[in-house]
Design an enzyme around this catalytic site. Sequence first.
Site, PDB file in Angstrom:
ATOM      1  N   LYS A  44       0.828  -1.203   0.000  1.00 57.76           N
ATOM      2  CA  LYS A  44       0.000   0.000   0.000  1.00 57.76           C
ATOM      3  C   LYS A  44       0.865   1.257   0.000  1.00 57.76           C
ATOM      4  O   LYS A  44       0.605   2.205  -0.752  1.00 57.76           O
ATOM      5  CB  LYS A  44      -0.905   0.007   1.234  1.00 57.76           C
ATOM      6  N   ASN A  45       1.904   1.273   0.835  1.00 60.31           N
ATOM      7  CA  ASN A  45       2.733   2.471   0.965  1.00 60.31           C
ATOM      8  C   ASN A  45       3.588   2.738  -0.268  1.00 60.31           C
ATOM      9  O   ASN A  45       4.141   3.832  -0.416  1.00 60.31           O
ATOM     10  CB  ASN A  45       3.618   2.367   2.205  1.00 60.31           C
ATOM     11  N   ARG A 103       1.469  15.172  11.950  1.00 55.88           N
ATOM     12  CA  ARG A 103       2.381  14.800  10.864  1.00 55.88           C
ATOM     13  C   ARG A 103       2.448  15.977   9.893  1.00 55.88           C
ATOM     14  O   ARG A 103       1.793  15.999   8.866  1.00 55.88           O
ATOM     15  CB  ARG A 103       1.872  13.534  10.173  1.00 55.88           C
ATOM     16  N   PRO A 104       3.238  16.997  10.237  1.00 57.76           N
ATOM     17  CA  PRO A 104       3.208  18.253   9.489  1.00 57.76           C
ATOM     18  C   PRO A 104       3.778  18.128   8.083  1.00 57.76           C
ATOM     19  O   PRO A 104       4.556  17.232   7.778  1.00 57.76           O
ATOM     20  CB  PRO A 104       4.074  19.193  10.343  1.00 57.76           C
ATOM     21  N   ARG A 106      -7.861  -0.660   5.565  1.00 57.30           N
ATOM     22  CA  ARG A 106      -6.999   0.327   4.909  1.00 57.30           C
ATOM     23  C   ARG A 106      -5.673  -0.290   4.475  1.00 57.30           C
ATOM     24  O   ARG A 106      -5.040   0.211   3.546  1.00 57.30           O
ATOM     25  CB  ARG A 106      -6.723   1.501   5.846  1.00 57.30           C
ATOM     26  N   ILE A 141       9.628   7.518  16.270  1.00 59.95           N
ATOM     27  CA  ILE A 141       9.129   8.152  15.047  1.00 59.95           C
ATOM     28  C   ILE A 141       7.880   8.988  15.308  1.00 59.95           C
ATOM     29  O   ILE A 141       7.840  10.177  14.989  1.00 59.95           O
ATOM     30  CB  ILE A 141       8.842   7.086  13.966  1.00 59.95           C
ATOM     31  N   ARG A 196      -4.374  10.745   4.570  1.00 59.47           N
ATOM     32  CA  ARG A 196      -3.310  11.741   4.510  1.00 59.47           C
ATOM     33  C   ARG A 196      -2.474  11.644   3.244  1.00 59.47           C
ATOM     34  O   ARG A 196      -1.977  12.643   2.740  1.00 59.47           O
ATOM     35  CB  ARG A 196      -2.371  11.564   5.716  1.00 59.47           C
ATOM     36  N   ASP A 230       5.515  20.672   6.638  1.00 60.16           N
ATOM     37  CA  ASP A 230       6.439  21.787   6.467  1.00 60.16           C
ATOM     38  C   ASP A 230       7.585  21.453   5.519  1.00 60.16           C
ATOM     39  O   ASP A 230       8.015  22.304   4.730  1.00 60.16           O
ATOM     40  CB  ASP A 230       6.980  22.244   7.828  1.00 60.16           C
ATOM     41  N   CYS A 259      -3.365  12.885  12.827  1.00 56.44           N
ATOM     42  CA  CYS A 259      -4.089  11.625  12.772  1.00 56.44           C
ATOM     43  C   CYS A 259      -3.984  10.977  14.137  1.00 56.44           C
ATOM     44  O   CYS A 259      -3.422  11.547  15.070  1.00 56.44           O
ATOM     45  CB  CYS A 259      -3.526  10.716  11.681  1.00 56.44           C
TER      46      CYS A 259
END
Length: 430
Positions: free
Chosen positions: A22-23, A129-130, A407, A336, A100, A132, A124
């Site tokens: 998926k990722n 989980r910015p 998901r 993380i 996201r 920037d 989430c």
Amino acid sequence: MDKIKIIGGNRLEGKIYISGAKNAALPLICASLLTDETITLTNMPALSDIRSMNALLEQMGTQIDSFDDFLDGHETKTYSYRTPKFTSLIAPYDYVRKMRASYYVLGPVLAREGHAELSLPGGCAIGARPMDIHLTSLEQMGAKIEIKNGYVHADINGKLKGAHITFHTASVGATCNILMAATLAEGETIIENAAKEPEIADLIDLLIAMGAQIEGKNTSKLVIQGVDKLHGARHKVIADRIEAGSYAIAAAITNGRIELVNAQASTLRTPLEILKAMGVSVEEGDNSLTIDATNRKLTGQDIMTDYYPGFPTDLQAQFMALMTVSEGASLVTENIWENRFMHVPELMRMGANINVHGHASAIVRGVKQLSGAPVMATDLRASFALILAGLVAEGETIVNRVYHLDRGYEKLDEKLKAVGANVERIKEAE
């Protein structure tokens, strides 16, 4: 809302086919936006996140076709994507709030069209989980970024310009986004401290097949020479290392033996070393991985999450479930994401002995037996941790909020049943 019912105590044995990652699939889908030609992706997982991403691209003008396919004798999906012309350059809130990873459209759309609007994804369940790094990097490449009314508005005059970018954190999302954007930028882009996950290498393989010029695959320094145009390509999605790791733990926790067909040991070195240290046998094949914990007493091991090739945060919850029934004490350190111990109270409802220290570490002391209980899943990987606990618990476990599992785990109940688990999906009336 569907539930999963598990009667624990069965030893798992047999074969499980590991689906496409998926990722990896999500940024690959968005890479199709870089060209007006057809991108065909094989070995695609049938997951709700894939359907959500497809729905987002369709409202932007992408033409999508799906086909049933077979790889190594197993059913898979193939999708073709073609975006000859955008009908919208906006990724709306109603789509982005569901997933996201929708932010992967930002780099490709901006690079190809010169304008993109993206609803801010927000946080989430496992913490903030910015974006920037994504936005400041695009600004270095000449983009004008404005945030208003909850949306990122990105514009460029002409084309993005190559830049020398150093990430302050090895972000997978930012690496994928800036990598895709850089393929159509003018000149050379260098990304320092790039993430090195296998899913990024998979994206690089597709982009090169599309005509991109990229050097540094599998390293923290990527060098991209921008090209004027990319073309169509066909690509097989890599196997899902997190799914493979999750089922490897299912074999270990039930003292079972499972052959993981299509699993790639090279992407799981650190978790496999932990399993071996616990007393599990790991046998590597050409296109498979066999996990054997038959008649073995497992001993707890310390784990510390880190960026690849370190221990993956996406396997932390599953390993914690395994530690709850392993001999001795284990220290689990999460480096993380904050708030990624929300599965702990649910495991404790089942009899686990876990003490959390702050937000980043937990001591797990193995117990002889977990007991079944109704539990609530809080996020995707925590959900599988509760499934694992249910597989060895005495009696019945009901896992609520199964939509989290849908998901990221294709046909989970069917795959577990095929290797001997007493698992049932309970359909809830709408």
